[in-house]
Write an enzyme that holds these catalytic residues in place. Structure first.
Site, PDB file in Angstrom:
ATOM      1  N   HIS A  82     -16.135 -36.260 -23.684  1.00 58.18           N
ATOM      2  CA  HIS A  82     -16.183 -35.818 -21.999  1.00 58.18           C
ATOM      3  C   HIS A  82     -17.431 -35.139 -21.998  1.00 58.18           C
ATOM      4  O   HIS A  82     -17.807 -34.209 -22.883  1.00 58.18           O
ATOM      5  CB  HIS A  82     -15.149 -34.809 -21.893  1.00 58.18           C
ATOM      6  CG  HIS A  82     -15.058 -34.371 -20.416  1.00 58.18           C
ATOM      7  ND1 HIS A  82     -14.562 -35.219 -19.599  1.00 58.18           N
ATOM      8  CD2 HIS A  82     -15.663 -33.321 -20.191  1.00 58.18           C
ATOM      9  CE1 HIS A  82     -14.760 -34.310 -18.453  1.00 58.18           C
ATOM     10  NE2 HIS A  82     -15.415 -33.243 -18.675  1.00 58.18           N
ATOM     11  N   ASP A 161      -4.855 -29.665 -12.193  1.00 57.46           N
ATOM     12  CA  ASP A 161      -6.056 -29.629 -11.818  1.00 57.46           C
ATOM     13  C   ASP A 161      -6.931 -30.346 -10.721  1.00 57.46           C
ATOM     14  O   ASP A 161      -7.776 -29.764 -10.253  1.00 57.46           O
ATOM     15  CB  ASP A 161      -6.833 -30.425 -13.421  1.00 57.46           C
ATOM     16  CG  ASP A 161      -8.320 -30.381 -13.545  1.00 57.46           C
ATOM     17  OD1 ASP A 161      -8.702 -29.174 -13.456  1.00 57.46           O
ATOM     18  OD2 ASP A 161      -8.752 -31.531 -13.320  1.00 57.46           O
ATOM     19  N   ARG A 168     -11.166 -24.793  -6.128  1.00 57.64           N
ATOM     20  CA  ARG A 168     -12.412 -23.828  -6.636  1.00 57.64           C
ATOM     21  C   ARG A 168     -13.592 -24.452  -6.205  1.00 57.64           C
ATOM     22  O   ARG A 168     -14.715 -23.690  -5.819  1.00 57.64           O
ATOM     23  CB  ARG A 168     -12.272 -24.100  -8.095  1.00 57.64           C
ATOM     24  CG  ARG A 168     -11.193 -23.669  -8.947  1.00 57.64           C
ATOM     25  CD  ARG A 168     -10.977 -24.208 -10.282  1.00 57.64           C
ATOM     26  NE  ARG A 168     -12.165 -23.984 -11.132  1.00 57.64           N
ATOM     27  CZ  ARG A 168     -12.608 -25.029 -12.266  1.00 57.64           C
ATOM     28  NH1 ARG A 168     -11.957 -25.919 -12.400  1.00 57.64           N
ATOM     29  NH2 ARG A 168     -13.809 -24.806 -12.616  1.00 57.64           N
ATOM     30  N   SER A 183      -9.585 -26.932 -17.345  1.00 56.31           N
ATOM     31  CA  SER A 183      -9.640 -28.123 -16.539  1.00 56.31           C
ATOM     32  C   SER A 183     -10.275 -29.125 -17.189  1.00 56.31           C
ATOM     33  O   SER A 183      -9.301 -30.251 -17.456  1.00 56.31           O
ATOM     34  CB  SER A 183     -10.572 -27.635 -15.315  1.00 56.31           C
ATOM     35  OG  SER A 183     -11.277 -28.810 -14.651  1.00 56.31           O
ATOM     36  N   LYS A 187      -7.330 -32.215 -19.106  1.00 62.54           N
ATOM     37  CA  LYS A 187      -7.410 -33.718 -18.663  1.00 62.54           C
ATOM     38  C   LYS A 187      -7.442 -34.436 -20.140  1.00 62.54           C
ATOM     39  O   LYS A 187      -7.212 -35.518 -20.093  1.00 62.54           O
ATOM     40  CB  LYS A 187      -8.532 -33.998 -17.795  1.00 62.54           C
ATOM     41  CG  LYS A 187      -8.412 -33.640 -16.419  1.00 62.54           C
ATOM     42  CD  LYS A 187      -9.629 -33.860 -15.601  1.00 62.54           C
ATOM     43  CE  LYS A 187     -10.741 -33.081 -15.692  1.00 62.54           C
ATOM     44  NZ  LYS A 187     -11.033 -32.226 -14.706  1.00 62.54           N
TER      45      LYS A 187
HETATM   46  N1  URA Z   1     -15.768 -30.707 -15.041  1.00 63.44           N
HETATM   47  C1  URA Z   1     -14.296 -30.566 -15.180  1.00 63.44           C
HETATM   48  O1  URA Z   1     -13.566 -31.529 -15.037  1.00 63.44           O
HETATM   49  N2  URA Z   1     -13.948 -29.383 -14.661  1.00 63.44           N
HETATM   50  C2  URA Z   1     -14.619 -28.240 -14.379  1.00 63.44           C
HETATM   51  O2  URA Z   1     -13.924 -26.986 -13.892  1.00 63.44           O
HETATM   52  C3  URA Z   1     -15.780 -28.389 -14.735  1.00 63.44           C
HETATM   53  C4  URA Z   1     -16.482 -29.577 -15.012  1.00 63.44           C
END
Ligand code: URA
Length: 429
Positions: A82, A161, A168, A183, A187
């Site tokens: 990621h 999220d 946000r 966040s 995931k």
């Molecule tokens: N990427 C994400 O998935 N979440 C965040 O809060 C910032 C970057």
């Protein structure tokens, strides 16, 4: 329990219990807690932070807020990567086939572009015929057959999220360490891979602008991953300038293919090898040195390129799909003075690409897949007045003026050669 009391407790700097965090996430997802209270909660977290335990509890509450993917049928070799988001970041297109060609199981969900940062799903959709919306059955069958599949996030994965991120985004609470960490990790945990490598970007084009913040975020996410029994590591990489030379969806796929054919730019190749090496090392439980020998060989032998073709074929594209349509118009950016480029603000360059049509300004905008920028000169390079620093591409000719101004605003020149910054700051395990 009342949301008012939870907000007040956080506002006053106290730590929240697991029950309080679960109450907030459950209530926000089912609609009993309104956006205005969730906004106040996020702002309180922004100012007062969270302890490691609170962040881990928030992560788990979000991970469990919707469906989770069970990849255990593929054993312990499932791996995910990621990136925290950058400009010109096409690493998944290179790293995933390198690792899959070495036996790692890359069953991956990716996102779309956000603001000035690009997204893997948009890039993949620039390949004619590539299907990013496989059904769960198709996804599992493809992973079983080829060891690699990348799809968009499904409807009900981490709904907490999804809702919170959108909130946000419009309440100036994106760049909070515990909110970013929870966040991302929610995931990753919901997506099911046993081995997770995080590419934490640091610099002008990233959420984390300085190495100390990037390191703290990386350490926090690695800790959360381990608490959830995932082998997790993070590589902190430089995003003070775009990665590679191409920015924009089809242009980035072309550059990724060049790397897979051993003909790509050095910075992009090095970052991809570092990430792939880390994934192979933790997934196969071998040393970094041994993993590096394998990843370099996968690239140099063409094994990774063959896996890339197998992957895109499995998801509906062909090698012919890689003959991308060129943008209708191009526009050179010419150096107006002699000197060295001493900095190139990646965020501004990303915004310039968005102006050309490579990203979305509003959620429902359509992307011009051919739009973007090819950089001829980057930070550290010497330029002479009249040199072409970059070429802008777009199907919308009227975007060039504003994109060029934004692009030039990103660059800083000096007569002194700048010192070279590291590409990789640190690896955290
Ligand atoms: N990427 C994400 O998935 N979440 C965040 O809060 C910032 C970057």
């Amino acid at each position: 329990m009342r949301m008012y009391d939870i907000i007040k407790k956080k506002r006053d700097g106290f730590s929240l219990t697991k029950e309080e965090i679960d109450f907030f996430i459950k209530g926000y997802v089912d609609g009993s807690i309104p956006d205005y209270q969730a906004s106040a909660f996020c702002m309180a977290v922004f100012y007062k932070g969270m302890t490691e335990e609170e962040t881990a509890n928030l992560t788990m509450a979000m991970a469990e807020s919707g469906d989770t993917v069970d990849l255990s049928v593929f054993g312990t070799l499932t791996a995910d990567k990621h990136s925290t988001g950058g400009v010109g970041d096409k690493t998944t297109l290179i790293v995933a086939p390198i690792c899959a060609s070495l036996g790692c199981v890359m069953a991956k969900m990716s996102g779309r572009g956000l603001g000035h940062t690009g997204g893997t799903i948009d890039k993949l959709e620039s390949i004619d015929g590539f299907n990013t919306a496989l059904s769960p059955e198709e996804f599992f069958a493809q992973v079983e057959k080829t060891g690699i599949a990348v799809v968009g996030q499904t409807g009900n994965l981490t709904p907490a999220d999804k809702k919170l991120y959108a909130l946000r985004d419009v309440t100036a609470t994106v760049d909070s360490m515990p909110l970013i960490a929870s966040s991302i990790m929610s995931k990753k945990i919901a997506a099911g891979a046993k081995n997770i490598v995080l590419d934490v970007k640091c610099g002008s084009g990233a959420f984390m602008k300085i190495p100390e913040d990037a390191e703290a975020l990386a350490a926090e996410m690695v800790k959360i991953g381990k608490m959830c029994r995932r082998n997790t590591a993070a590589v902190i990489t430089n995003m003070n300038r775009p990665l590679g030379n191409n920015i924009g969806n089809a242009l980035e796929v072309i550059e990724a293919i060049n790397v897979l054919k051993n003909n790509g730019p050095e910075d992009l190749t090095s970052v991809c090898l570092a990430l792939a090496t880390q994934i192979v090392s933790i997934t196969k439980n071998i040393s970094r040195d041994d993993a590096e020998i394998l990843t370099k060989d996968a690239l140099q032998s063409g094994k990774a390129y063959d896996k890339f073709i197998e992957w895109i074929n499995a998801q509906g594209a062909t090698e012919n799909s890689l003959n991308f349509k060129k943008a209708d118009y191009s526009h050179p950016v010419i150096a107006e003075t002699d000197g060295y480029i001493i900095s190139s603000d990646a965020e501004k360059i990303g915004i310039s690409a968005v102006i050309l049509g490579a990203g979305r300004e509003k959620k429902d905008d359509t992307i011009d897949m051919s739009a973007g920028i090819i950089l001829n000169k980057k930070t550290g390079d010497k330029v002479t007045k009249g040199d072409v620093i970059a070429t802008l591409y777009s199907c919308n000719k009227s975007s060039f003026e504003s994109a060029k101004n934004k692009f030039l605003d990103a660059l800083e020149f000096s007569q002194e050669e700048p010192t070279k910054e590291p590409l990789i700051y640190k690896i955290i395990k």
